[in-house]
Design an enzyme around this catalytic site. Structure first.
Site, PDB file in Angstrom:
ATOM      1  N   VAL A   1      -4.590   6.065 -25.238  1.00  0.00           N
ATOM      2  CA  VAL A   1      -5.366   4.826 -25.325  1.00  0.00           C
ATOM      3  C   VAL A   1      -5.651   4.341 -23.909  1.00  0.00           C
ATOM      4  CG1 VAL A   1      -5.538   2.539 -26.339  1.00  0.00           C
ATOM      5  CG2 VAL A   1      -4.138   4.284 -27.463  1.00  0.00           C
TER       6      VAL A   1
ATOM      7  N   LEU B   1     -10.086   5.287 -27.026  1.00  0.00           N
ATOM      8  CA  LEU B   1      -8.905   5.966 -27.568  1.00  0.00           C
ATOM      9  C   LEU B   1      -9.288   7.417 -27.815  1.00  0.00           C
ATOM     10  CD1 LEU B   1      -6.548   4.866 -30.435  1.00  0.00           C
ATOM     11  CD2 LEU B   1      -7.721   7.060 -30.574  1.00  0.00           C
TER      12      LEU B   1
ATOM     13  N   SER C   1       1.789   4.304 -17.896  1.00  0.00           N
ATOM     14  CA  SER C   1       2.206   5.446 -18.717  1.00  0.00           C
ATOM     15  C   SER C   1       1.199   6.584 -18.652  1.00  0.00           C
ATOM     16  CB  SER C   1       2.428   5.014 -20.170  1.00  0.00           C
ATOM     17  OG  SER C   1       1.236   4.500 -20.739  1.00  0.00           O
ATOM     18  N   ASP C   2      -0.085   6.263 -18.499  1.00  0.00           N
ATOM     19  CA  ASP C   2      -1.080   7.326 -18.392  1.00  0.00           C
ATOM     20  C   ASP C   2      -0.891   8.145 -17.121  1.00  0.00           C
ATOM     21  OD1 ASP C   2      -1.830   5.109 -16.857  1.00  0.00           O
ATOM     22  OD2 ASP C   2      -3.973   5.546 -17.033  1.00  0.00           O
TER      23      ASP C   2
ATOM     24  N   THR D   1     -12.083   4.605 -15.620  1.00  0.00           N
ATOM     25  CA  THR D   1     -12.440   3.234 -15.264  1.00  0.00           C
ATOM     26  C   THR D   1     -11.853   2.882 -13.904  1.00  0.00           C
ATOM     27  OG1 THR D   1     -12.419   2.666 -17.623  1.00  0.00           O
ATOM     28  CG2 THR D   1     -12.370   0.848 -16.049  1.00  0.00           C
TER      29      THR D   1
END
Length: 254
Positions: free
Chosen positions: A8, A13, A104-105, A133
């Site tokens: 996400v 997503l 976390s990404d 982004t």
């Protein structure tokens, strides 16, 4: 044992269903949805899928969005697990001052990159670039320690900031040129080279710190736009986050 991986991000997503929770598993189905349309998932893309045995995801869009995703999963009755960065996981040591505050990404993508590197050959330093982004540029040493990373605006944010703060810059998107001769190309080239410059500076830091050239990997929705403008070769990976989720799942769910 089927496995659902969910990423996400800030705008979309992305999900993929695999036949097992481990690296190299076969993709059974995959898709993406804008965050504004998450409520469509249960009745559309996920409606014909079998219930996954396991699920693991990472989210940067906040708890409210995560809860919306979990509501779409309720009819499957599968426990939801979400990655929270820790001091160490799946062979990667977290060098952040406060490990849980790392996105976390970023953490998951680095784990995916490290595992991909080790499958290809001997361990070596690594620079991981995620272009979306926002843009992140991460450094990992040969022993698997995350040294630190950069965060900078993505190309779209740069252009919108210039348009909103500068008169007369509402122009069409241009092309990347060595010597731009119009405003559209100047804006596009400036944003692209700003990102490329940050990446090159991190590569030089890694060389100075580790004493050898790092492997370089790039991922993210806009990675294909950046790759041609880099000063050195980068492996362009479609989704390092999914690869990281598979590597983490292999340890957590065995």
């Amino acid at each position: 044992m089927t496995f659902l991986a969910i990423d996400v991000g800030n705008t979309r997503l992305k999900w993929a269903m695999y036949d097992a929770p481990k690296p190299g598993a076969a993709v059974l189905a995959h898709g993406a949805e804008f965050l504004d349309h998450i409520e469509r998932l249960a009745d559309s893309a996920w409606a014909g899928l079998p219930a996954p045995t396991r699920m693991l995801g990472c989210v940067v869009a906040g708890d409210a969005v995560r809860r919306r995703v979990m509501e779409q999963m309720e009819w499957w009755d599968v426990p939801s697990h979400w990655v929270v960065p820790s001091a160490e996981e799946a062979g990667l040591v977290n060098g952040y001052d406060h490990p849980t505050r790392l996105g976390s990404d970023r953490w998951v993508a680095m784990i995916g990159a490290r595992h991909r590197l080790l499958r290809q050959g001997p361990a070596r330093p690594l620079v991981v670039v995620m272009v979306g982004t926002a843009v992140t540029v991460e450094a990992i040493d040969a022993e698997g320690r995350f040294l630190g990373g950069l965060i900078l605006p993505g190309h779209g944010i740069m252009l919108r900031a210039l348009e909103s703060g500068t008169a007369g810059l509402h122009v069409p998107t241009g092309e990347v040129k060595l010597f731009p001769t119009n405003t559209s190309d100047a804006l596009t080239s400036g944003g692209t080279y700003a990102i490329a410059g940050a990446v090159e500076r991190m590569v030089q830091h890694v060389i100075q710190h580790c004493g050898e050239e790092p492997a370089c990997m790039m991922t993210g929705g806009a990675g294909w736009k950046m790759a041609p403008s880099m000063t050195r070769p980068f492996d362009l990976i479609e989704n390092l986050i999914f690869e990281g989720l598979l590597a983490i799942a292999a340890e957590r769910f065995r």
